[in-house]
Motif scaffolding. Structure first.
Motif, PDB file in Angstrom:
ATOM      1  N   GLU A 135      21.749  39.581  44.729  1.00 47.21           N
ATOM      2  CA  GLU A 135      22.294  40.119  43.715  1.00 47.21           C
ATOM      3  C   GLU A 135      24.226  39.659  43.116  1.00 47.21           C
ATOM      4  O   GLU A 135      23.883  39.641  41.893  1.00 47.21           O
ATOM      5  CB  GLU A 135      22.546  41.939  43.740  1.00 47.21           C
ATOM      6  CG  GLU A 135      21.073  42.020  43.649  1.00 47.21           C
ATOM      7  CD  GLU A 135      21.301  43.492  44.018  1.00 47.21           C
ATOM      8  OE1 GLU A 135      21.774  44.736  43.262  1.00 47.21           O
ATOM      9  OE2 GLU A 135      21.416  44.003  45.555  1.00 47.21           O
ATOM     10  N   LEU A 136      24.429  39.900  44.105  1.00 51.48           N
ATOM     11  CA  LEU A 136      25.974  39.398  43.720  1.00 51.48           C
ATOM     12  C   LEU A 136      26.129  37.452  43.152  1.00 51.48           C
ATOM     13  O   LEU A 136      26.427  37.373  42.020  1.00 51.48           O
ATOM     14  CB  LEU A 136      26.484  39.363  44.881  1.00 51.48           C
ATOM     15  CG  LEU A 136      28.751  39.432  44.962  1.00 51.48           C
ATOM     16  CD1 LEU A 136      28.864  40.548  44.250  1.00 51.48           C
ATOM     17  CD2 LEU A 136      28.803  39.130  46.432  1.00 51.48           C
ATOM     18  N   ALA A 137      25.076  36.953  43.900  1.00 51.25           N
ATOM     19  CA  ALA A 137      25.081  35.146  43.541  1.00 51.25           C
ATOM     20  C   ALA A 137      24.122  35.319  42.066  1.00 51.25           C
ATOM     21  O   ALA A 137      25.229  34.803  40.850  1.00 51.25           O
ATOM     22  CB  ALA A 137      24.458  34.683  44.304  1.00 51.25           C
ATOM     23  N   ASP A 138      23.667  36.095  41.482  1.00 51.03           N
ATOM     24  CA  ASP A 138      22.657  35.994  40.238  1.00 51.03           C
ATOM     25  C   ASP A 138      23.668  36.500  38.862  1.00 51.03           C
ATOM     26  O   ASP A 138      23.428  36.160  37.910  1.00 51.03           O
ATOM     27  CB  ASP A 138      21.314  37.592  40.509  1.00 51.03           C
ATOM     28  CG  ASP A 138      20.529  36.907  40.965  1.00 51.03           C
ATOM     29  OD1 ASP A 138      20.421  35.439  40.966  1.00 51.03           O
ATOM     30  OD2 ASP A 138      19.549  37.839  41.760  1.00 51.03           O
ATOM     31  N   GLU A 139      25.412  37.296  39.259  1.00 52.78           N
ATOM     32  CA  GLU A 139      25.880  37.661  38.218  1.00 52.78           C
ATOM     33  C   GLU A 139      26.722  36.398  37.520  1.00 52.78           C
ATOM     34  O   GLU A 139      26.919  35.888  36.900  1.00 52.78           O
ATOM     35  CB  GLU A 139      26.910  38.550  38.969  1.00 52.78           C
ATOM     36  CG  GLU A 139      26.317  39.973  39.061  1.00 52.78           C
ATOM     37  CD  GLU A 139      25.725  40.169  37.895  1.00 52.78           C
ATOM     38  OE1 GLU A 139      26.352  39.895  36.815  1.00 52.78           O
ATOM     39  OE2 GLU A 139      25.008  41.194  38.405  1.00 52.78           O
ATOM     40  N   ALA A 140      26.435  35.413  38.786  1.00 50.67           N
ATOM     41  CA  ALA A 140      27.572  33.973  38.661  1.00 50.67           C
ATOM     42  C   ALA A 140      28.342  34.100  37.758  1.00 50.67           C
ATOM     43  O   ALA A 140      28.718  33.416  37.136  1.00 50.67           O
ATOM     44  CB  ALA A 140      26.670  33.317  37.717  1.00 50.67           C
ATOM     45  N   ASP A 141      29.371  34.844  38.164  1.00 50.22           N
ATOM     46  CA  ASP A 141      30.674  34.864  37.910  1.00 50.22           C
ATOM     47  C   ASP A 141      31.717  34.238  38.924  1.00 50.22           C
ATOM     48  O   ASP A 141      31.133  35.815  40.537  1.00 50.22           O
ATOM     49  CB  ASP A 141      31.106  36.902  37.899  1.00 50.22           C
ATOM     50  CG  ASP A 141      32.161  37.128  36.864  1.00 50.22           C
ATOM     51  OD1 ASP A 141      33.147  36.109  37.118  1.00 50.22           O
ATOM     52  OD2 ASP A 141      31.858  38.057  36.550  1.00 50.22           O
ATOM     53  N   PRO A 142      32.324  33.327  38.816  1.00 50.23           N
ATOM     54  CA  PRO A 142      33.469  32.165  39.596  1.00 50.23           C
ATOM     55  C   PRO A 142      34.151  33.860  40.417  1.00 50.23           C
ATOM     56  O   PRO A 142      34.807  34.133  41.317  1.00 50.23           O
ATOM     57  CB  PRO A 142      34.200  32.233  38.747  1.00 50.23           C
ATOM     58  CG  PRO A 142      33.095  32.229  37.783  1.00 50.23           C
ATOM     59  CD  PRO A 142      32.537  33.150  37.586  1.00 50.23           C
ATOM     60  N   GLU A 143      35.334  35.227  39.179  1.00 48.53           N
ATOM     61  CA  GLU A 143      35.461  36.263  39.699  1.00 48.53           C
ATOM     62  C   GLU A 143      34.798  36.964  41.155  1.00 48.53           C
ATOM     63  O   GLU A 143      35.877  37.717  42.084  1.00 48.53           O
ATOM     64  CB  GLU A 143      35.889  36.955  38.887  1.00 48.53           C
ATOM     65  CG  GLU A 143      36.706  36.488  37.898  1.00 48.53           C
ATOM     66  CD  GLU A 143      37.314  37.896  36.911  1.00 48.53           C
ATOM     67  OE1 GLU A 143      36.823  38.766  36.879  1.00 48.53           O
ATOM     68  OE2 GLU A 143      37.638  37.374  36.315  1.00 48.53           O
ATOM     69  N   LEU A 144      33.781  36.886  41.307  1.00 48.58           N
ATOM     70  CA  LEU A 144      32.693  37.432  42.242  1.00 48.58           C
ATOM     71  C   LEU A 144      32.728  36.779  43.419  1.00 48.58           C
ATOM     72  O   LEU A 144      32.199  36.853  44.530  1.00 48.58           O
ATOM     73  CB  LEU A 144      31.417  38.116  41.934  1.00 48.58           C
ATOM     74  CG  LEU A 144      31.728  38.954  41.288  1.00 48.58           C
ATOM     75  CD1 LEU A 144      29.734  39.285  41.102  1.00 48.58           C
ATOM     76  CD2 LEU A 144      32.123  40.464  41.320  1.00 48.58           C
TER      77      LEU A 144
END
Length: 322
Positions: free
Chosen positions: A35-44
């Motif tokens: 789920e985290l990777a699906d956000e595709a947000d470098p901040e995560l």
């Protein structure tokens, strides 16, 4: 909360997933990473890096896979540390992700690992450094050529080949002839294709007689790439006698050399059962441009393989324009 995650304490997407990231069930934690990777947000990214220290090997391996292509220095350093993980799947995932690095800045993190005592870690670091072409990796690549493990030597060859390290040509030529591992000989036969050195031609001619056909195939390709005219006779012999996979490379090389002495062997290859060889023979005849090949190429325009027919027509066009 660790210092790594402290910056995420007010990130809404992280806060929404955090309960699952810290669940007691490892399977839930793995799904949360996806789920985290699906956000595709470098901040995560710090949350994925943090998961590399999870108590469960499956979670660590998932985090390592999800960090593939993350050109981030902290992520690179954390993945490198996982090259010494107690679990083989985690080590493999970390090595694979590091091999997808594109940033030279991140690559500098791996320079110490490229001379590590652990052979697996050293191999992975060299593989990751190969296409980054970092001049600072030169010494590590050269040292790797003397390592007792074949995998390390092979990756050292790759580093030096991508760097086009002229000073390494004698050592690479020696490996192409004498290394006990066939895959190292094959890699070295390809790696010498960037420069001229007196040791290269004898090494490649010797490699044309190697007992393993992938080495012979690579040697034939490199001889063509280097346009080494002195290799013409040996390549003709290869075209006439070797297995079809190697003969394809020999045909291509002879075309690049514009070797007219190869005309009978190339014309004969137009009748070979392997369509790919017939195609390469037609292409080579077009490159050489000798009108004596016109009748054979004309017949090849009726070949049952459409790729051969196309190659024959193009070759005839070249001969006509010549």
């Amino acid at each position: 909360m660790t210092a790594l995650l402290a910056a995420l304490h007010d990130h809404p997407d992280y806060l929404a997933i955090a309960p699952r990231l810290h669940a007691a069930d490892a399977a839930i934690r793995r799904v949360a990473l996806l789920e985290l990777a699906d956000e595709a947000d470098p901040e995560l990214l710090p949350a994925l890096v943090h998961a590399l220290d999870d108590a469960d090997a499956g979670v660590r391996a998932e985090a390592a896979r999800l960090l593939a292509g993350a050109d981030d220095i902290a992520a690179t350093a954390a993945l490198a540390a996982r090259l010494l993980d107690s679990d083989g799947a985690v080590r493999d995932a970390a090595a694979q992700s590091l091999s997808e690095l594109k940033s030279a800045d991140c690559g500098t993190v791996l320079l110490d690992w490229a001379v590590h005592d652990n052979a697996f870690a050293r191999t992975a670091a060299l593989r990751a450094l190969r296409e980054l072409r970092l001049p600072a990796a030169h010494d590590a690549g050269l040292a790797a050529l003397k390592h007792p493990q074949a995998g390390v030597r092979r990756e050292g060859v790759g580093v030096l080949g991508w760097l086009k390290a002229d000073d390494a040509l004698p050592a690479l030529a020696d490996l192409a002839q004498h290394d006990p591992d066939a895959e190292v000989r094959r890699a070295a036969s390809g790696a010498v294709g960037f420069g001229q050195h007196p040791a290269v031609l004898p090494a490649l001619l010797a490699a044309l007689g190697d007992e393993h056909w992938p080495v012979r195939e690579e040697a034939a390709a490199t001889l063509g790439k280097l346009r080494l005219q002195a290799a013409g006779e040996a390549l003709i012999s290869t075209l006439e006698q070797d297995i079809w996979q190697v003969r394809i490379r020999a045909a291509r090389a002879l075309g690049l050399l514009h070797e007219r002495q190869a005309l009978p062997a190339l014309i004969g290859s137009l009748a070979h059962q392997a369509g790919n060889l017939r195609k390469e023979a037609a292409i080579a005849l077009g490159e050489i441009g000798d009108p004596s090949a016109l009748p054979a190429l004309s017949i090849a325009t009726d070949d049952p393989d459409p790729e051969v027919r196309k190659a024959a027509r193009l070759a005839l066009g070249k001969l006509a324009s010549a």
